[in-house]
Write an enzyme that holds these catalytic residues in place. Structure first.
Site, PDB file in Angstrom:
ATOM      1  N   SER A 197     -10.727  -5.814   9.767  1.00 47.34           N
ATOM      2  CA  SER A 197     -11.932  -5.170   9.263  1.00 47.34           C
ATOM      3  C   SER A 197     -12.670  -6.200   8.427  1.00 47.34           C
ATOM      4  CB  SER A 197     -11.568  -3.942   8.422  1.00 47.34           C
ATOM      5  OG  SER A 197     -12.717  -3.195   8.100  1.00 47.34           O
ATOM      6  N   ARG A 202       1.733   0.879  10.291  1.00 47.76           N
ATOM      7  CA  ARG A 202       1.315   1.326   8.957  1.00 47.76           C
ATOM      8  C   ARG A 202       2.513   1.268   8.013  1.00 47.76           C
ATOM      9  NH1 ARG A 202      -3.399   3.745   7.924  1.00 47.76           N
ATOM     10  NH2 ARG A 202      -3.687   4.201  10.129  1.00 47.76           N
ATOM     11  N   ARG A 213       0.282  -6.252  12.504  1.00 52.80           N
ATOM     12  CA  ARG A 213      -0.389  -5.656  13.665  1.00 52.80           C
ATOM     13  C   ARG A 213      -0.584  -6.689  14.780  1.00 52.80           C
ATOM     14  NH1 ARG A 213      -4.426  -0.765  11.874  1.00 52.80           N
ATOM     15  NH2 ARG A 213      -3.018   0.157  10.337  1.00 52.80           N
ATOM     16  N   GLU A 216      -7.170  -0.835  15.575  1.00 52.69           N
ATOM     17  CA  GLU A 216      -7.726  -1.742  14.569  1.00 52.69           C
ATOM     18  C   GLU A 216      -6.732  -2.824  14.174  1.00 52.69           C
ATOM     19  OE1 GLU A 216      -8.783  -1.849   9.847  1.00 52.69           O
ATOM     20  OE2 GLU A 216      -8.681   0.106  10.824  1.00 52.69           O
ATOM     21  N   ARG A 227       0.832  -1.198   0.000  1.00 48.63           N
ATOM     22  CA  ARG A 227       0.000   0.000   0.000  1.00 48.63           C
ATOM     23  C   ARG A 227       0.868   1.250   0.000  1.00 48.63           C
ATOM     24  NH1 ARG A 227      -4.924  -1.611   4.231  1.00 48.63           N
ATOM     25  NH2 ARG A 227      -5.438  -3.580   3.201  1.00 48.63           N
TER      26      ARG A 227
END
Length: 428
Positions: A356, A281, A395, A353, A266
């Protein structure tokens, strides 16, 4: 993608639905869509009418020539030429209106399910449940400090070779990350019935468009020199396995469940200044992705099941977490309903988070033309698609490091990961 007939039949529902998802000028947007739709249908009708007249006149030319009525034949030829111009004009207008309609529809968010709460951002999300007790007392060092102190996490070396938002993991920490990914995939396939898939990491425009990553999120993706896209998540390639396909209902009596452990890439174009330090991230990371393909009537229950499959990983790891129902303003572009799972990070004293899970309804299926046919029926229907992290490996590694840190700076390996660690009980 949205059904233009649904917008045509109930425009107020789309004005309300898009407004509640933060779309400004939703009424003007719907008006523009309906104007293009009217223009498209008018052009199609004009083109079909002119084509029928041309075909009829062409037949009459032969008849006039047969009876040696040259004047009539010449008149009819002139009419045919004129109709060719009308047909060309209608085709041009059809292309203009059709392309405009397609582009504007492709840029619009999915509508939220009826039970999704209103809200502009994460502050409107609703906590559904909690599990476990957050770690309190004892050391609460940040995972980046822990990893660097052990000499097993090197951001400087990664920056020299690749730039910011990359990391080098070494030794026991690299093995722990690998163990987490393998454990997750084993649970999802062996216990929850997902079929393991090893999909391509590079996809074409059609696959990225079909899973709603293009055109809106092109800046968040990495593009190769030959025009392909590195997957931001295996959702893209797993969902695209049914792109352009027509399934039999029997294939979906039990939802099609696919899972993959892949690298993900990403650009993080819109995240400047967010989580710049550490593994939260990154431009490159591993994730176990779950995708389900269902009949429309099964997608809601499958959404609950999928979220439970993700929660099971956190519970087996003994990590305190909570489930959040996202509000309309915080949901992803293609989702109609989303549950986020947030794990407790001691160093931050909050939940972050880690997964999802989204039900996209038929939104993606319309874009990629993925259908099924019910037994005994002639017409086809669009499938429903769902996707969820089961979980993000990096994560999860962060959560394990912080929640299992010990006074001496070492990290205890959770019991469920011991079979994957080659006899190693601690990292460091």
């Amino acid at each position: 993608m949205h059904d233009i007939r649904a917008i045509r039949d109930n425009p107020a529902a789309f004005v309300s639905g898009w407004s509640s998802r933060g779309v400004e000028g939703a009424q003007a947007l719907v008006d523009e869509i309906l104007t293009l739709d009217t223009a498209l249908r008018a052009a199609q009708t004009a083109g079909q009418t002119a084509l029928a007249k041309r075909n009829e006149s062409s037949k009459l030319i032969g008849a006039a020539m047969g009876r040696k009525d040259l004047a009539e034949a010449e008149r009819l030829k002139g009419e045919v030429e004129s109709l060719k111009g009308e047909i060309a004009a209608a085709e041009a207008e059809e292309a203009r209106a059709g392309n405009g309609l397609r582009d504007i529809l492709a840029a619009q968010k999915n509508l939220a399910a009826a039970d999704v709460p209103d809200g502009d951002d994460e502050h409107g999300n609703v906590e559904v449940s909690r599990w476990g007790t957050p770690r309190e007392g004892g050391p609460a060092k940040d995972h980046a400090d822990l990893g660097e102190a052990l000499g097993l996490l090197d951001f400087e070396a990664a920056a020299r070779m690749s730039g910011a938002r990359f990391a080098v993991l070494k030794g026991g920490l690299a093995r722990l990350e690998r163990a987490i990914g393998q454990f997750m995939l084993d649970v999802q396939t062996n216990e929850h019935g997902y079929q393991e898939v090893n999909p391509p990491l590079l996809v074409n425009d059609a696959a990225a468009y079909g899973t709603d990553k293009l055109p809106k999120f092109a800046d968040d993706l990495f593009k190769t020199t030959d025009g392909r896209w590195l997957i931001p998540t295996a959702e893209v390639s797993l969902t695209a396995t049914v792109m352009g396909q027509q399934l039999a209902e029997a294939e979906l009596e039990t939802p099609m469940r696919l899972a993959a452990l892949t690298p993900c890439f990403r650009a993080e174009a819109g995240s400047a200044g967010r989580d710049t330090r550490g593994l939260i991230r990154q431009h490159q990371f591993y994730k176990v992705e779950m995708v389900s393909i269902t009949r429309p009537e099964d997608s809601e229950s499958e959404h609950e099941r999928m979220t439970g499959c993700a929660e099971a990983i956190l519970r087996k790891l003994g990590l305190a977490h909570r489930r959040m129902l996202l509000c309309k303003g915080d949901m992803g572009f293609g989702a109609k309903k989303t549950f986020d799972l947030e794990v407790w990070l001691p160093s931050q004293g909050t939940y972050r988070e880690i997964s999802s899970c989204s039900n996209c309804g038929d939104f993606q299926a319309r874009r990629m033309d993925a259908r099924f046919k019910r037994a005994g029926e002639k017409k086809t229907e669009f499938v429903h698609t769902l996707n969820g992290s089961g979980l993000a490996v990096g994560r999860t590694l962060v959560a394990v490091m912080e929640n299992y840190q010990e006074e001496d700076g070492r990290i205890r390996v959770p019991d469920v990961l011991l079979p994957y660690m080659g006899g190693m009980t601690h990292v460091g």
